[in-house]
Scaffold this active site. Sequence first.
Site, mmCIF file in Angstrom:
data_model
loop_
_atom_site.group_PDB
_atom_site.id
_atom_site.type_symbol
_atom_site.label_atom_id
_atom_site.label_comp_id
_atom_site.label_asym_id
_atom_site.label_seq_id
_atom_site.Cartn_x
_atom_site.Cartn_y
_atom_site.Cartn_z
ATOM 1 N N GLY A 96 -24.147 -82.718 -50.464
ATOM 2 C CA GLY A 96 -24.416 -81.331 -50.112
ATOM 3 C C GLY A 96 -24.764 -80.484 -51.327
ATOM 4 C CB ALA A 132 -3.544 -85.438 -54.129
ATOM 5 N N GLY A 144 -11.720 -88.886 -50.699
ATOM 6 C CA GLY A 144 -11.968 -88.395 -52.060
ATOM 7 C C GLY A 144 -11.467 -89.307 -53.160
ATOM 8 C CD GLU A 177 -2.151 -87.538 -76.729
ATOM 9 O OE1 GLU A 177 -2.490 -88.009 -75.634
ATOM 10 O OE2 GLU A 177 -2.582 -86.438 -77.157
ATOM 11 C CB ILE A 207 -4.744 -90.961 -65.542
ATOM 12 C CG1 ILE A 207 -4.695 -90.000 -64.342
ATOM 13 C CG2 ILE A 207 -5.739 -92.103 -65.267
ATOM 14 C CD1 ILE A 207 -6.013 -89.367 -63.942
ATOM 15 C CG LEU A 230 -14.104 -88.929 -44.520
ATOM 16 C CD1 LEU A 230 -13.690 -88.758 -43.072
ATOM 17 C CD2 LEU A 230 -14.528 -87.582 -45.122
ATOM 18 N NE ARG A 232 -14.996 -90.612 -53.042
ATOM 19 C CZ ARG A 232 -14.800 -90.766 -54.344
ATOM 20 N NH1 ARG A 232 -14.813 -91.966 -54.864
ATOM 21 N NH2 ARG A 232 -14.598 -89.716 -55.109
ATOM 22 C CG LEU A 273 1.253 -92.402 -70.626
ATOM 23 C CD1 LEU A 273 2.383 -91.403 -70.772
ATOM 24 C CD2 LEU A 273 1.230 -93.348 -71.835
ATOM 25 C CG HIS A 278 29.567 -92.265 -53.923
ATOM 26 N ND1 HIS A 278 29.278 -92.205 -55.268
ATOM 27 C CD2 HIS A 278 30.362 -93.351 -53.736
ATOM 28 C CE1 HIS A 278 29.889 -93.208 -55.876
ATOM 29 N NE2 HIS A 278 30.553 -93.927 -54.972
HETATM 30 C C1 FAD Z 1 -6.332 -92.720 -61.395
HETATM 31 C C2 FAD Z 1 -5.893 -91.430 -60.754
HETATM 32 C C3 FAD Z 1 -4.608 -91.315 -60.266
HETATM 33 C C4 FAD Z 1 -4.203 -90.139 -59.657
HETATM 34 N N1 FAD Z 1 -2.932 -90.081 -59.186
HETATM 35 C C5 FAD Z 1 -2.502 -88.949 -58.595
HETATM 36 C C6 FAD Z 1 -1.208 -88.873 -58.046
HETATM 37 O O1 FAD Z 1 -0.437 -89.836 -58.095
HETATM 38 N N2 FAD Z 1 -0.825 -87.732 -57.452
HETATM 39 C C7 FAD Z 1 -1.654 -86.643 -57.369
HETATM 40 O O2 FAD Z 1 -1.245 -85.620 -56.828
HETATM 41 N N3 FAD Z 1 -2.895 -86.686 -57.884
HETATM 42 C C8 FAD Z 1 -3.345 -87.808 -58.478
HETATM 43 N N4 FAD Z 1 -4.618 -87.864 -58.957
HETATM 44 C C9 FAD Z 1 -5.469 -86.655 -58.868
HETATM 45 C C10 FAD Z 1 -6.034 -86.483 -57.460
HETATM 46 O O3 FAD Z 1 -6.763 -87.638 -57.117
HETATM 47 C C11 FAD Z 1 -6.932 -85.253 -57.398
HETATM 48 O O4 FAD Z 1 -6.235 -84.125 -57.888
HETATM 49 C C12 FAD Z 1 -7.337 -84.974 -55.963
HETATM 50 O O5 FAD Z 1 -8.047 -86.069 -55.426
HETATM 51 C C13 FAD Z 1 -8.214 -83.714 -55.884
HETATM 52 O O6 FAD Z 1 -8.584 -83.486 -54.570
HETATM 53 P P1 FAD Z 1 -9.920 -82.707 -54.199
HETATM 54 O O7 FAD Z 1 -9.976 -82.673 -52.713
HETATM 55 O O8 FAD Z 1 -9.975 -81.437 -54.944
HETATM 56 O O9 FAD Z 1 -11.111 -83.590 -54.771
HETATM 57 P P2 FAD Z 1 -11.495 -85.128 -54.659
HETATM 58 O O10 FAD Z 1 -10.365 -85.958 -54.201
HETATM 59 O O11 FAD Z 1 -12.125 -85.477 -55.950
HETATM 60 O O12 FAD Z 1 -12.575 -85.168 -53.498
HETATM 61 C C14 FAD Z 1 -13.830 -84.598 -53.612
HETATM 62 C C15 FAD Z 1 -14.801 -85.356 -52.751
HETATM 63 O O13 FAD Z 1 -16.029 -84.635 -52.706
HETATM 64 C C16 FAD Z 1 -17.132 -85.525 -52.834
HETATM 65 N N5 FAD Z 1 -18.259 -84.754 -53.354
HETATM 66 C C17 FAD Z 1 -18.433 -84.263 -54.611
HETATM 67 N N6 FAD Z 1 -19.578 -83.535 -54.678
HETATM 68 C C18 FAD Z 1 -20.110 -83.577 -53.438
HETATM 69 C C19 FAD Z 1 -21.287 -83.011 -52.869
HETATM 70 N N7 FAD Z 1 -22.090 -82.227 -53.570
HETATM 71 N N8 FAD Z 1 -21.547 -83.262 -51.556
HETATM 72 C C20 FAD Z 1 -20.719 -84.026 -50.802
HETATM 73 N N9 FAD Z 1 -19.595 -84.574 -51.300
HETATM 74 C C21 FAD Z 1 -19.294 -84.342 -52.593
HETATM 75 C C22 FAD Z 1 -16.595 -86.576 -53.799
HETATM 76 O O14 FAD Z 1 -17.303 -87.785 -53.699
HETATM 77 C C23 FAD Z 1 -15.160 -86.729 -53.292
HETATM 78 O O15 FAD Z 1 -15.094 -87.682 -52.273
HETATM 79 C C24 FAD Z 1 -5.088 -89.038 -59.546
HETATM 80 C C25 FAD Z 1 -6.383 -89.144 -60.030
HETATM 81 C C26 FAD Z 1 -6.789 -90.318 -60.620
HETATM 82 C C27 FAD Z 1 -8.206 -90.429 -61.119
#
Ligand code: FAD
Length: 466
Positions: A115, A321, A41, A204, A185, A39, A36, A187, A445
């Site tokens: 990667g 997350a 994600g 929906e 998401i 860092l 990305r 809502l 309280h």
């Molecule tokens: C709008 C929105 C709101 C959200 N709100 C919440 C919330 O309030 N609470 C919550 O718990 N979750 C929320 N989520 C979900 C949460 O963002 C994800 O569950 C979480 O980010 C997943 O983490 P991860 O580390 O598995 O993957 P990700 O966070 O998706 O990170 C993966 C990373 O790997 C990188 N990548 C992918 N392929 C490659 C590759 N081949 N080589 C190198 N890098 C690569 C991507 O670019 C990314 O930066 C939300 C999601 C969205 C879209």
Amino acid sequence: MTDKFQVVVIGGGPGGYVCSIRLAQLGYKTACIDSRGVLGGTCLNVGCIPSKSLLNLSEKFYSTKHFAEKGIEVGHVKLNLEKMMKNKDMAVSTLTKGVEFLLKKNKVTYIKGYGSFKTTNKISVIDNNKKEKIIEAEKTVICTGSESISLPKVEFDEKKILSSTGAISLKSVPKKMLVIGGGYIGLEMGSVWSRLGSEVHVIEFLDHITPGMDNEISKEFLKILQKQGIKFHLKSKVESIKKTPKVITVKISNKEGKKIDIESDVVLVAVGRKPNTEKLNLEKIGIELDSKKRIEVNKKYQTNVKNIFAIGDVIKGPMLAHKAEEEGIAVAEIIDGQAGNVNYEVIPGVVYTSPEVAAVGKTEEQLKKDQVNYKVGKFSLMANSRAKTINETDGFVKILADSKTDKVLGVHIIGANAGELIAEMSLAMEFGASSEDIARTCHAHPTFSEAIKEAALAVDKRTIHS
Ligand SMILES: Cc1cc2nc3c(=O)[nH]c(=O)nc-3n(C[C@H](O)[C@H](O)[C@H](O)COP(=O)(O)OP(=O)(O)OC[C@H]3O[C@@H](n4cnc5c(N)ncnc54)[C@H](O)[C@@H]3O)c2cc1C
């Protein structure tokens, strides 16, 4: 010369960066690859963090506009969307820089680039300038996360047809927004734009919103959102989406089976997310995927290729997350020969609307399906003194406990601060608490947490304040 690492983590989201830090703490020479350029994600860049910033600021805008009803006359309240977006971007950049600092502090090598596997222990990384570098890994953890999915023949342009990424960066408030998908998401983003002035319609497919949520809570949630002005088209299916320069026309077949056209300025497609497993070359090294293209892992997060592991949104389970983070720590400890473990019975989920909705453990529907005998304790926020004093009386707390043992099996809260309140119940469930334990715990309280105590008392039909 090829760089060699004991563990390479692909993906720097909440799963990947947390896993990298834990591995480094345990003494492993670790690299974290992310494509990305920043860092954190999905979560930090385009998910949890920017959406919560906008939810907070739009809620403040909305309530400030309505202060006069409560005796505070602030005059004309004006929206400066550009500043609001800048504030959101600042929160994102501070946090993503913080993650980069944490990797450095823990001596994790951060490699920017995309990667993919050459072999089971050689990884190709292609950087922004299309330069390739090969790194060697004794073990690899795949944490490549997920991305939004669209509908057949519908492409995101992020201006008119939006994924959640477009919906957190609009340049002006659309007159009308159509949200396809009544999950969390859709809502949350629908709430943001509705508070800022858009007419929001949610389409929906099911007869209820937030699939998987306890039915009673989901019904209450729907009523509250309707009261806030969001319009819902349940049991409705999108047939087609037509884009013209001025307007988007979405044809739906509604619950009566009638086909109707709804015009809108923008359409947010929030129908789910798919795992990022396509471009990793997984087939070349023989890694098995399930029917949803998620990586198959055993209880130790190990794929069918022994030195390759996977966690977070790329494997099964809720796409959250904190679930990815817990798995990141568990897999690092497993690699170290420890007993890393995630308790999937106690993963809280929160919807950050106003009021918030939060849950942990089983729903009533799941308990019925599993033929578990349970008792229910409920307490309305109408009878909670803190809720009354701050005009936040929408919602209730519901505790489900085993009929025989009284052990808490599930907790569901709709109401202000639900996302913070659920932590107490997650901890209680981790410790195997009974509803009696919670009922006998002294709660300050006046706080919303007293509604939890009262709901616990209600399990045994002995509430004091209702
Ligand atoms: C709008 C929105 C709101 C959200 N709100 C919440 C919330 O309030 N609470 C919550 O718990 N979750 C929320 N989520 C979900 C949460 O963002 C994800 O569950 C979480 O980010 C997943 O983490 P991860 O580390 O598995 O993957 P990700 O966070 O998706 O990170 C993966 C990373 O790997 C990188 N990548 C992918 N392929 C490659 C590759 N081949 N080589 C190198 N890098 C690569 C991507 O670019 C990314 O930066 C939300 C999601 C969205 C879209």
